[in-house]
Every structure is written in structure tokens, then in C-alpha cells.
Design an enzyme around this catalytic site. Structure first.
Site, mmCIF file in Angstrom:
data_model
loop_
_atom_site.group_PDB
_atom_site.id
_atom_site.type_symbol
_atom_site.label_atom_id
_atom_site.label_comp_id
_atom_site.label_asym_id
_atom_site.label_seq_id
_atom_site.Cartn_x
_atom_site.Cartn_y
_atom_site.Cartn_z
ATOM 1 N N ARG A 121 11.563 -8.376 1.458
ATOM 2 C CA ARG A 121 10.487 -9.192 0.913
ATOM 3 C C ARG A 121 10.975 -10.592 0.559
ATOM 4 O O ARG A 121 10.167 -11.403 0.094
ATOM 5 C CB ARG A 121 9.930 -8.532 -0.346
ATOM 6 C CG ARG A 121 8.662 -7.706 -0.101
ATOM 7 C CD ARG A 121 8.255 -7.115 -1.419
ATOM 8 N NE ARG A 121 6.864 -6.789 -1.549
ATOM 9 C CZ ARG A 121 6.361 -5.566 -1.355
ATOM 10 N NH1 ARG A 121 7.108 -4.597 -0.934
ATOM 11 N NH2 ARG A 121 5.085 -5.341 -1.586
ATOM 12 N N ARG B 295 0.048 -10.550 -6.430
ATOM 13 C CA ARG B 295 0.950 -10.071 -5.369
ATOM 14 C C ARG B 295 0.755 -10.886 -4.086
ATOM 15 O O ARG B 295 1.702 -11.102 -3.341
ATOM 16 C CB ARG B 295 0.723 -8.580 -5.114
ATOM 17 C CG ARG B 295 1.146 -7.734 -6.316
ATOM 18 C CD ARG B 295 0.782 -6.284 -6.130
ATOM 19 N NE ARG B 295 1.508 -5.730 -5.001
ATOM 20 C CZ ARG B 295 1.127 -4.658 -4.322
ATOM 21 N NH1 ARG B 295 0.035 -4.036 -4.631
ATOM 22 N NH2 ARG B 295 1.856 -4.221 -3.328
ATOM 23 N N LYS C 154 0.107 -1.846 6.057
ATOM 24 C CA LYS C 154 1.480 -1.520 6.499
ATOM 25 C C LYS C 154 1.774 -0.022 6.374
ATOM 26 O O LYS C 154 2.329 0.577 7.277
ATOM 27 C CB LYS C 154 2.525 -2.277 5.667
ATOM 28 C CG LYS C 154 2.505 -3.775 5.825
ATOM 29 C CD LYS C 154 3.707 -4.431 5.150
ATOM 30 C CE LYS C 154 3.749 -4.237 3.639
ATOM 31 N NZ LYS C 154 2.663 -4.916 2.904
ATOM 32 N N ARG D 260 -2.183 3.962 -9.684
ATOM 33 C CA ARG D 260 -1.369 2.756 -9.518
ATOM 34 C C ARG D 260 -1.778 1.669 -10.502
ATOM 35 O O ARG D 260 -2.822 1.046 -10.357
ATOM 36 C CB ARG D 260 -1.460 2.241 -8.082
ATOM 37 C CG ARG D 260 -0.603 3.033 -7.139
ATOM 38 C CD ARG D 260 -0.556 2.406 -5.761
ATOM 39 N NE ARG D 260 0.114 1.114 -5.730
ATOM 40 C CZ ARG D 260 0.453 0.507 -4.603
ATOM 41 N NH1 ARG D 260 0.208 1.059 -3.435
ATOM 42 N NH2 ARG D 260 1.051 -0.664 -4.643
ATOM 43 N N ARG E 206 -10.407 -2.052 -3.147
ATOM 44 C CA ARG E 206 -9.380 -1.061 -3.479
ATOM 45 C C ARG E 206 -9.255 -0.919 -5.000
ATOM 46 O O ARG E 206 -9.096 0.180 -5.518
ATOM 47 C CB ARG E 206 -8.047 -1.524 -2.874
ATOM 48 C CG ARG E 206 -6.941 -0.527 -2.965
ATOM 49 C CD ARG E 206 -5.913 -0.798 -1.869
ATOM 50 N NE ARG E 206 -4.613 -1.111 -2.415
ATOM 51 C CZ ARG E 206 -3.567 -1.489 -1.684
ATOM 52 N NH1 ARG E 206 -3.661 -1.630 -0.386
ATOM 53 N NH2 ARG E 206 -2.415 -1.743 -2.244
#
Ligand code: AMP
Length: 194
Positions: A88, A147, A13, A136, A127
Site C-alpha cells: 500500500r 481511506r 479486490k 467492521r 456498504r
């Protein structure tokens, strides 16, 4: 033009939002980036949000709606925005509809970037390896999987929500980054021409 980019974590995104910014002169409103900025600044909001984000859960609707509502008042949003990571939940989607209506604006389209879970888990693990020890704290494989579960439970209902309202355009997020951008441009052609 006001657009929402909808998709699970790892769907791309953010990358696609940046391309839309470059092509259409829209502002990218990434609620994840806003929260990370608050965490970096050490504000009260940042401290509260960090715990929730590190668990892979969602920050409360009230907080998120407040953040977006304030952001929409800034002058740079005049020509429209790309909502990246917001809404969301159905409550956030309802609130965004009200905020836009109150401003005399409409939501032009919702682009769903669809990616199979198996591929996402592979991307998530890659990732997480790249980000080991990096900035992060929510980018480890376990949190990212959480998530994904949260996405299916709380965010995926927005696919039907926007489909019922005639706003949904779905693109195949498993293609290359360029092919996904092209698919998004084609999906938006009727909207951006109007
Ligand atoms: P993102 O960068 O969009 O993947 O967001 C990172 C994290 O920030 C998410 O996992 C949530 O904890 C939080 N977050 C971002 N946007 C929202 C939102 N609209 N509602 C609730 N939590 C959010």
C-alpha cells in the site's frame, strides 16, 4: 505466479482475489484479513492496529512488511500468491520486491482495478448502510472516505511505480463482477501461459 491486486477501497479486490484463487490455485494474502484476525484474537498487534484501522489510516510499513515476510515462509505459498491489500506504500512495494528476489521468485503482474471516485463514494455509502452496527468498525462512510483519501495519497503512486517496471495491467472496475473477472483473466493470459 505472484500477483498484486491494486485498487481503492470498494473496488472489489477481495471478490476478484477469491475468483483467482478458485481458478489458479493461488493463495490469497489479504493483509486486511490478517489484521482483522489479530484484532479478533486480541493480540498486541491487533490492539495497535485497530486504532489505526478505525481511523482509516495505514498500519506502519515495518509492521506490515514483518507480517508479509513471515507469511511468505509458510509452505502453502509455494505456488505463488495473490497480494490483496499489500503493498500500500512505495516502501512496502520495495520490500516485497526484495522478499521475492531473496526467495528466487518474481512478481508476474500487478492488476489495477480502476474505479472513479464518484462511484466509489456511492458504493461506500451503500456498504456503510448495509454494515450499520455490523462487524467492521472501519466500514462507516466517514472512515471509508478517509481511506479513499489515504489511497490517493499513499497507494496510488504504486500505479506509476509498477507501470515503470512493466508490470501494470489496468482493468475497468466499473463493469459487472463477471466482466471484471474476464478482463483480469485476459490481462493475465500472457503471464499465466508462461
Ligand atoms: P483492507 O481490508 O485491505 O481494506 O484493509 C483494512 C485496513 O487494514 C486498512 O484500512 C488499513 O488500516 C489496514 N491495512 C491493510 N493492509 C495494509 C497495508 N498493506 N499497509 C497498511 N495498512 C494496511
Amino acid at each position: 505466479m505472484n500477483l498484486i491486486l491494486l485498487g481503492p477501497p470498494g473496488a472489489g479486490k477481495g471478490t476478484q482475489a477469491q475468483r483467482l484463487v478458485a481458478r489458479h490455485g493461488l493463495v490469497q494474502l489479504s493483509t486486511g484479513d490478517m489484521l482483522r484476525a489479530a484484532v479478533a484474537d486480541g493480540t498486541d498487534l491487533g490492539r495497535q492496529a485497530k486504532t489505526v484501522m478505525d481511523r482509516g489510516e495505514l498500519v506502519s510499513d515495518d509492521i506490515m512488511i514483518g507480517i508479509i515476510s513471515e507469511r511468505l515462509d509458510a509452505p502453502d505459498v509455494r505456488n505463488g500468491a495473490i497480494f490483496d491489500g499489500f503493498p500500500r506504500t512505495v516502501a512496502q512495494a520495495d520490500a516485497l520486491g526484495e522478499l521475492l528476489t531473496r526467495r528466487g521468485e518474481t512478481l508476474d503482474a500487478v492488476v489495477e482495478i480502476r474505479v472513479d471516485d464518484g462511484i466509489l463514494i456511492d458504493r461506500i455509502e451503500a456498504r456503510a448502510r448495509e454494515n450499520e452496527g455490523a462487524s467492521r468498525d472501519d466500514d462507516n462512510a466517514e472512515t471509508l472516505k478517509k481511506r479513499l483519501v489515504v489511497y490517493h495519497a499513499q497507494t496510488a503512486p504504486l500505479i506509476d511505480y509498477y507501470s515503470e517496471r512493466g508490470k501494470l495491467r489496468t482493468v475497468d472496475g466499473m463493469a459487472s463482477i463477471d466482466a471484471v473477472s474476464d478482463a483480469i483473466e485476459s490481462a493475465l493470459a500472457p503471464v499465466s501461459a508462461s
